[in-house]
Design a protein around this motif. Structure first.
Motif, mmCIF file in Angstrom:
data_model
loop_
_atom_site.group_PDB
_atom_site.id
_atom_site.type_symbol
_atom_site.label_atom_id
_atom_site.label_comp_id
_atom_site.label_asym_id
_atom_site.label_seq_id
_atom_site.Cartn_x
_atom_site.Cartn_y
_atom_site.Cartn_z
ATOM 1 N N PRO A 106 0.834 -1.206 0.000
ATOM 2 C CA PRO A 106 0.000 0.000 0.000
ATOM 3 C C PRO A 106 0.866 1.252 0.000
ATOM 4 C CG PRO A 106 0.008 -1.009 2.173
ATOM 5 C CD PRO A 106 0.724 -1.969 1.261
ATOM 6 N N GLU A 107 0.284 2.393 -0.385
ATOM 7 C CA GLU A 107 1.084 3.602 -0.576
ATOM 8 C C GLU A 107 1.511 4.258 0.733
ATOM 9 O OE1 GLU A 107 -1.432 6.122 -2.957
ATOM 10 O OE2 GLU A 107 -2.306 7.072 -1.187
ATOM 11 N N PHE A 108 0.752 4.086 1.829
ATOM 12 C CA PHE A 108 1.091 4.768 3.072
ATOM 13 C C PHE A 108 2.458 4.351 3.615
ATOM 14 C CE2 PHE A 108 0.227 5.340 7.817
ATOM 15 C CZ PHE A 108 0.586 6.692 7.800
ATOM 16 N N GLU A 122 5.785 19.901 8.503
ATOM 17 C CA GLU A 122 4.937 19.476 7.387
ATOM 18 C C GLU A 122 4.420 18.056 7.606
ATOM 19 O OE1 GLU A 122 6.932 21.957 3.661
ATOM 20 O OE2 GLU A 122 7.871 20.104 4.374
ATOM 21 N N ALA A 123 5.273 17.196 8.151
ATOM 22 C CA ALA A 123 4.847 15.831 8.440
ATOM 23 C C ALA A 123 3.729 15.821 9.481
ATOM 24 C CB ALA A 123 6.040 15.011 8.937
ATOM 25 N N ARG A 124 3.875 16.655 10.500
ATOM 26 C CA ARG A 124 2.847 16.719 11.541
ATOM 27 C C ARG A 124 1.516 17.179 10.962
ATOM 28 N NH1 ARG A 124 3.696 20.723 16.515
ATOM 29 N NH2 ARG A 124 2.895 22.216 14.997
ATOM 30 N N ALA A 125 1.542 18.194 10.112
ATOM 31 C CA ALA A 125 0.303 18.700 9.511
ATOM 32 C C ALA A 125 -0.357 17.625 8.647
ATOM 33 C CB ALA A 125 0.589 19.951 8.685
ATOM 34 N N ALA A 126 0.459 16.911 7.864
ATOM 35 C CA ALA A 126 -0.088 15.866 6.987
ATOM 36 C C ALA A 126 -0.695 14.732 7.808
ATOM 37 C CB ALA A 126 1.007 15.337 6.065
ATOM 38 N N LEU A 127 -0.014 14.320 8.866
ATOM 39 C CA LEU A 127 -0.505 13.215 9.679
ATOM 40 C C LEU A 127 -1.694 13.630 10.540
ATOM 41 C CD1 LEU A 127 2.835 11.474 10.706
ATOM 42 C CD2 LEU A 127 1.135 10.698 9.044
ATOM 43 N N GLU A 128 -1.770 14.895 10.926
ATOM 44 C CA GLU A 128 -2.960 15.374 11.634
ATOM 45 C C GLU A 128 -4.182 15.283 10.731
ATOM 46 O OE1 GLU A 128 -1.723 19.244 12.897
ATOM 47 O OE2 GLU A 128 -1.019 18.547 14.870
ATOM 48 N N ARG A 129 -3.991 15.631 9.461
ATOM 49 C CA ARG A 129 -5.095 15.511 8.499
ATOM 50 C C ARG A 129 -5.479 14.044 8.320
ATOM 51 N NH1 ARG A 129 -9.843 16.661 6.731
ATOM 52 N NH2 ARG A 129 -10.150 16.377 4.489
ATOM 53 N N ARG A 130 -4.476 13.167 8.255
ATOM 54 C CA ARG A 130 -4.772 11.740 8.105
ATOM 55 C C ARG A 130 -5.529 11.221 9.323
ATOM 56 N NH1 ARG A 130 -2.585 8.040 4.629
ATOM 57 N NH2 ARG A 130 -3.072 5.850 5.124
ATOM 58 N N SER A 167 -8.817 1.552 13.012
ATOM 59 C CA SER A 167 -8.634 1.957 14.393
ATOM 60 C C SER A 167 -7.181 1.774 14.831
ATOM 61 C CB SER A 167 -9.562 1.147 15.299
ATOM 62 O OG SER A 167 -9.400 1.526 16.648
ATOM 63 N N ALA A 168 -6.570 0.657 14.424
ATOM 64 C CA ALA A 168 -5.166 0.403 14.774
ATOM 65 C C ALA A 168 -4.251 1.438 14.113
ATOM 66 C CB ALA A 168 -4.769 -1.007 14.349
ATOM 67 N N GLU A 169 -4.542 1.773 12.866
ATOM 68 C CA GLU A 169 -3.730 2.785 12.182
ATOM 69 C C GLU A 169 -3.882 4.141 12.864
ATOM 70 O OE1 GLU A 169 -3.553 5.172 7.958
ATOM 71 O OE2 GLU A 169 -4.094 3.044 7.882
ATOM 72 N N LEU A 170 -5.095 4.491 13.248
ATOM 73 C CA LEU A 170 -5.329 5.757 13.941
ATOM 74 C C LEU A 170 -4.531 5.814 15.240
ATOM 75 C CD1 LEU A 170 -6.747 8.454 14.373
ATOM 76 C CD2 LEU A 170 -8.727 7.182 15.266
ATOM 77 N N TRP A 172 -1.750 4.241 15.929
ATOM 78 C CA TRP A 172 -0.330 4.372 15.615
ATOM 79 C C TRP A 172 0.007 5.794 15.157
ATOM 80 C CZ3 TRP A 172 2.576 5.637 11.327
ATOM 81 C CH2 TRP A 172 3.966 5.385 11.437
ATOM 82 N N VAL A 173 -0.826 6.338 14.254
ATOM 83 C CA VAL A 173 -0.594 7.704 13.763
ATOM 84 C C VAL A 173 -0.645 8.700 14.926
ATOM 85 C CG1 VAL A 173 -1.555 9.576 12.345
ATOM 86 C CG2 VAL A 173 -1.361 7.269 11.399
ATOM 87 N N SER A 174 -1.569 8.493 15.859
ATOM 88 C CA SER A 174 -1.679 9.388 17.012
ATOM 89 C C SER A 174 -0.407 9.348 17.854
ATOM 90 C CB SER A 174 -2.892 8.993 17.870
ATOM 91 O OG SER A 174 -4.095 9.141 17.127
ATOM 92 N N GLY A 175 0.190 8.159 17.990
ATOM 93 C CA GLY A 175 1.435 8.044 18.735
ATOM 94 C C GLY A 175 2.576 8.775 18.048
ATOM 95 N N VAL A 176 2.671 8.661 16.738
ATOM 96 C CA VAL A 176 3.707 9.374 15.990
ATOM 97 C C VAL A 176 3.510 10.885 16.115
ATOM 98 C CG1 VAL A 176 4.651 9.819 13.675
ATOM 99 C CG2 VAL A 176 4.089 7.478 14.372
ATOM 100 N N LEU A 177 2.251 11.320 16.072
ATOM 101 C CA LEU A 177 1.971 12.747 16.225
ATOM 102 C C LEU A 177 2.416 13.259 17.594
ATOM 103 C CD1 LEU A 177 -1.508 13.069 14.471
ATOM 104 C CD2 LEU A 177 0.592 14.280 13.846
ATOM 105 N N GLU A 178 2.197 12.468 18.617
ATOM 106 C CA GLU A 178 2.659 12.870 19.960
ATOM 107 C C GLU A 178 4.172 13.060 19.967
ATOM 108 O OE1 GLU A 178 1.367 10.174 22.941
ATOM 109 O OE2 GLU A 178 -0.776 10.475 22.548
#
Length: 206
Positions: A106-108, A122-130, A167-170, A172-178
């Motif tokens: 997959p592309e992600f 920029e990464a934070r902004a993109a991942l917040e949108r995701r 839900s699992a991806e969300l 994980w993404v939330s942890g990276v954002l932190e």
């Protein structure tokens, strides 16, 4: 002459599945896919790909032309039906896809492997949108799964899976954002340039 083989794919499996309920023309196949929510798990937006898949299945003998419909209101339509070989092959594909994990590229994850190509901000902004879109998707799937007049669970297992994966991806993404917000995960051009230098052949490090 031996019939050409056709590679299993989600779209090919879905076409065989749709024809398992009886003969259909391609437009009806696509309409039924949408009505059954298959666009959540199969790329059915490109009609050209659908027609190519149908033709490959026909050439392989997995489906056959049942008849041609003629109606003054519509262009001529070819109706296809599932063959005995198609029924057996569909079951084989289904069993294999259920039992064997595949690396589907997959592309992600591919984009994550080049996260350093943009700034931490920029990464934070993109991942917040995701994360926002993932939350919306989880809520949408919850509404589908909790609907009182919805279909039996047997017809919702793919939605259950999508809900669990999303839900699992969300999470994980939330942890990276932190980590991005706290500065625990960060990078700079200077750091990257130094790292790249270590991976160069000796003759190029000067």
């Amino acid at each position: 002459m031996e019939k050409p083989s056709v590679r299993p794919s989600p779209l090919a499996l879905t076409v065989l599945g749709m024809l398992g309920g009886g003969p259909l023309h391609p437009y009806a196949i696509q309409s039924r896919m949408k009505a059954w929510g298959k666009e959540q798990v199969v790329n059915i937006g490109n009609r050209a790909n659908l027609y190519k898949t149908i033709e490959r299945l026909r050439e392989a003998g997995l489906i056959a032309v049942r008849q041609t419909e003629r109606d003054q209101r519509f262009p001529e339509r070819t109706v296809y039906e599932l063959t005995e070989a198609g029924w057996r092959t569909g079951r084989e594909w289904l069993t294999e896809m259920l039992s064997t994990p595949r690396n589907e590229f997959p592309e992600f994850p591919a984009a994550l492997s080049f996260l350093f190509g943009i700034t931490p901000e920029e990464a934070r902004a993109a991942l917040e949108r995701r994360a926002e879109l993932l939350r919306e998707k989880v809520a949408e799937l919850d509404r589908e799964l909790q609907a009182e007049s919805g279909p039996p669970r047997l017809f919702l297992v793919e939605s259950e899976y999508l809900r669990a994966v999303t839900s699992a991806e969300l999470e994980w993404v939330s942890g990276v954002l932190e980590d991005l917000r706290s500065g625990e995960l960060t990078w700079s051009y200077e750091e990257l340039a130094e790292l790249v230098r270590h991976f160069l052949p000796p003759e190029e490090r000067a």
